[in-house]
Design an enzyme around this catalytic site. Structure first.
Site, mmCIF file in Angstrom:
data_model
loop_
_atom_site.group_PDB
_atom_site.id
_atom_site.type_symbol
_atom_site.label_atom_id
_atom_site.label_comp_id
_atom_site.label_asym_id
_atom_site.label_seq_id
_atom_site.Cartn_x
_atom_site.Cartn_y
_atom_site.Cartn_z
ATOM 1 N N CYS A 13 0.862 -1.178 0.000
ATOM 2 C CA CYS A 13 0.000 0.000 0.000
ATOM 3 C C CYS A 13 0.899 1.229 0.000
ATOM 4 O O CYS A 13 2.094 1.121 -0.251
ATOM 5 C CB CYS A 13 -0.996 -0.015 1.167
ATOM 6 S SG CYS A 13 -0.285 0.168 2.814
ATOM 7 N N ASN A 16 2.522 1.426 4.168
ATOM 8 C CA ASN A 16 2.753 0.192 4.910
ATOM 9 C C ASN A 16 2.396 0.353 6.384
ATOM 10 O O ASN A 16 3.035 -0.197 7.257
ATOM 11 C CB ASN A 16 4.203 -0.286 4.748
ATOM 12 C CG ASN A 16 4.451 -1.704 5.255
ATOM 13 O OD1 ASN A 16 5.527 -1.982 5.780
ATOM 14 N ND2 ASN A 16 3.501 -2.599 5.112
ATOM 15 N N ARG A 19 -3.288 -0.723 5.321
ATOM 16 C CA ARG A 19 -3.829 -1.841 4.549
ATOM 17 C C ARG A 19 -2.870 -3.008 4.391
ATOM 18 O O ARG A 19 -3.248 -4.168 4.608
ATOM 19 C CB ARG A 19 -4.267 -1.355 3.167
ATOM 20 C CG ARG A 19 -5.410 -0.372 3.214
ATOM 21 C CD ARG A 19 -5.654 0.261 1.869
ATOM 22 N NE ARG A 19 -4.572 1.190 1.544
ATOM 23 C CZ ARG A 19 -4.444 1.823 0.390
ATOM 24 N NH1 ARG A 19 -5.325 1.618 -0.573
ATOM 25 N NH2 ARG A 19 -3.448 2.660 0.179
ATOM 26 N N ASP A 129 -7.935 3.460 1.113
ATOM 27 C CA ASP A 129 -7.048 3.811 2.223
ATOM 28 C C ASP A 129 -7.895 4.359 3.375
ATOM 29 O O ASP A 129 -8.549 5.388 3.228
ATOM 30 C CB ASP A 129 -6.041 4.859 1.761
ATOM 31 C CG ASP A 129 -4.934 5.101 2.769
ATOM 32 O OD1 ASP A 129 -5.069 4.688 3.945
ATOM 33 O OD2 ASP A 129 -3.924 5.709 2.382
#
Length: 156
Positions: A13, A16, A19, A129
């Protein structure tokens, strides 16, 4: 003996922290429940390095914990060139992640790359996100990652 072409996966993602660490923990849990976890490398990374060395977001840790998954010991890191040969599969959570992964792809890359939901379930769905959202958003992302992880496990 597992005849799957995939023996390793890297979830990616943006930072980090939300997700991809959640996906790492959930996928590890799904494989363990299916008796498939042995010998499979599972990790996560971010396309940027803003949070390198940090633990995942507390809300990701909390939502995972509600389902008996401990991701608190994970350490955020940035996607590296070596990841493209170290992993069989590198999956991004959304199209922007996949584009950033492809931008970094070295000439010697052996990893298959793509959108998590597309590879796992054949759907072009993106995992949003949740960073600027609420606990409800983290719960939604958990459910999406769980569904994708169950689909992806069939490829391992």
């Amino acid at each position: 003996m597992n005849n799957s072409p995939f023996r390793s996966v890297l979830f990616v993602c943006l930072g980090n922290i939300c997700r991809s660490p959640l996906a790492e923990g959930v996928f590890r849990s799904v494989l363990a429940a299916e008796g498939k976890g042995d010998g499979i490398r599972i990790d996560s990374a971010g396309t940027n390095g803003y949070h390198t060395g940090e633990a995942p977001d507390e809300r990701s840790i909390a939502v995972a914990g509600r389902y008996g998954i401990d991701i608190s010991n994970q350490c955020c890191r940035q996607l590296t060139l070596e990841d493209f040969t170290r992993f069989d599969l590198i999956v991004g959570m959304d199209r922007a992640n996949v584009a950033a992964i492809e931008t970094r792809r070295p000439a010697n890359a052996t990893a298959q790359t793509g959108l998590l939901y597309e590879i796992a379930l054949g759907e072009l769905k993106q995992i949003p996100d949740p960073y600027y959202g609420t606990n409800v958003d983290f719960e939604r992302v958990y459910r999406m990652i769980l569904a994708a992880s169950k689909g992806l496990s069939k490829r391992f």
